[in-house]
Enzyme design. Structure first.
Site, PDB file in Angstrom:
ATOM      1  N   ALA A 107      -0.222  -8.805   2.911  1.00  0.00           N
ATOM      2  CA  ALA A 107      -0.180  -9.719   1.771  1.00  0.00           C
ATOM      3  C   ALA A 107      -1.531 -10.311   1.399  1.00  0.00           C
ATOM      4  O   ALA A 107      -1.595 -11.178   0.530  1.00  0.00           O
ATOM      5  CB  ALA A 107       0.808 -10.849   2.058  1.00  0.00           C
TER       6      ALA A 107
ATOM      7  N   GLY B 206      -4.300  -6.703  -2.940  1.00  0.00           N
ATOM      8  CA  GLY B 206      -3.562  -5.673  -3.655  1.00  0.00           C
ATOM      9  C   GLY B 206      -2.130  -6.026  -3.992  1.00  0.00           C
ATOM     10  O   GLY B 206      -1.815  -7.144  -4.431  1.00  0.00           O
TER      11      GLY B 206
ATOM     12  N   SER C 221       5.895   6.080  -1.565  1.00  0.00           N
ATOM     13  CA  SER C 221       4.945   6.698  -2.495  1.00  0.00           C
ATOM     14  C   SER C 221       5.579   7.937  -3.095  1.00  0.00           C
ATOM     15  O   SER C 221       6.429   8.584  -2.468  1.00  0.00           O
ATOM     16  CB  SER C 221       3.656   7.078  -1.756  1.00  0.00           C
ATOM     17  OG  SER C 221       2.795   7.822  -2.604  1.00  0.00           O
TER      18      SER C 221
ATOM     19  N   TYR D 202      -0.870  10.624   5.313  1.00  0.00           N
ATOM     20  CA  TYR D 202      -0.278   9.514   4.563  1.00  0.00           C
ATOM     21  C   TYR D 202       1.020   9.956   3.877  1.00  0.00           C
ATOM     22  O   TYR D 202       2.047   9.270   3.963  1.00  0.00           O
ATOM     23  CB  TYR D 202      -1.290   9.021   3.531  1.00  0.00           C
ATOM     24  CG  TYR D 202      -0.731   8.159   2.431  1.00  0.00           C
ATOM     25  CD1 TYR D 202      -0.627   6.779   2.577  1.00  0.00           C
ATOM     26  CD2 TYR D 202      -0.324   8.720   1.216  1.00  0.00           C
ATOM     27  CE1 TYR D 202      -0.123   5.984   1.554  1.00  0.00           C
ATOM     28  CE2 TYR D 202       0.186   7.944   0.196  1.00  0.00           C
ATOM     29  CZ  TYR D 202       0.286   6.575   0.361  1.00  0.00           C
ATOM     30  OH  TYR D 202       0.792   5.800  -0.642  1.00  0.00           O
TER      31      TYR D 202
END
Length: 275
Positions: free
Chosen positions: A11, A14, A143, A166
């Site tokens: 947090a 971004g 994502s 990732y």
């Protein structure tokens, strides 16, 4: 005003920071997680300045260390009277040196550890508080970049590349989302995943050398929607591309692959092996 309490990982910058600012403006109690106390204090101060009277507390932990993840869950359970939302947002992206394979504190491939193992372990550790606070919502920031997991090389010991690692870690997180949603059916705790926006202007995107295409605010809106929209109160086990309920990578629906990935996940996170 909203009396709910939400924990946001990652947090201090971004997307996580944007989510925290938005929820605080709605009157929620926000719990900020980060791994740098100075940056946590700065965001907490920003929230208090922008939303006078906002309740904000900070939690320090390095999600690359599962011992710290478990300790974080223990602290939140001990300190907080309720928890209505959890946003697993913290992430390790492709990195500035994508061909350098990095490891977590426990020796696991770093992206798999931070992007998948840590969120799973955190949900597990916080389940008693989430269920006691139900209805509660878990949102896993995934994502659109998803890549099939090689069950023979989950930790990417061969042909390593950071962005590829990732993408595999994010698919693993989506698999965990589906598994947890099925397990928690009927408890009042929902679990969903989403792709918030394409190439947001974040440190992770820039570190890999990519050019941002959207703002973090564009990603914040669909993420917060999954937390607060009354119409999504019973929606669980879904993957969203921003506001659209869509299908994830096909491997996410292969129950045998999911079983194997989750069996490994439970073992690595310190849980019992499935029967």
């Amino acid at each position: 005003m909203d009396s709910r309490t939400t924990l946001i990982t990652g947090a201090t910058q971004g997307l996580g920071r944007a989510i925290a600012l938005d929820l605080a403006a709605r009157g929620q109690t926000v719990l900020l997680h980060g791994r740098d106390q100075r940056r946590l204090d700065a965001v907490a101060g920003e929230i208090r300045a922008g939303a006078p009277g906002a309740t904000v507390r900070t939690y320090l932990a390095d999600l690359a260390d599962l011992d710290q993840v478990h300790a974080l869950a223990d602290r939140v359970r001990a300190d907080e009277p309720r928890l209505d939302g959890l946003v697993n947002n913290a992430v390790v992206g492709g990195g500035p040196e994508p061909y350098v394979r990095q490891l977590s504190r426990q020796g696991h491939e770093l992206r798999f550890a931070v992007n998948h193992l840590a969120p799973y372990a955190l949900v597990r550790g916080l389940l008693p508080l989430l269920t006691a606070s139900a209805p509660a919502r878990v949102v896993n920031v995934a994502s659109i970049g998803q890549e099939a997991i090689d069950l023979g090389d989950v930790m990417r010991e061969r042909e390593y590349e950071g962005l590829s690692a990732y993408c595999r870690s994010k698919l693993a997180l989506i698999m965990a989302t589906f598994e947890l949603a099925e397990e928690l059916e009927g408890t009042g705790v929902t679990v969903n995943a989403l792709h918030p926006a394409h190439l947001m202007d974040t440190a992770a995107v820039r570190a890999y050398g990519l050019t941002p295409a959207t703002t973090v605010e564009e990603g914040m809106r669909p993420t917060v929607r999954l937390l607060v929209d009354p119409g999504l109160g019973s929606t669980t086990g879904r993957y969203f591309d921003q506001f659209s309920d869509v299908r994830a990578h096909e491997q996410a629906y292969d129950r045998e692959v999911r079983r194997q990935v989750m069996a490994l996940t439970r073992v690595l996170c310190g849980g019992p092996e499935p029967a």
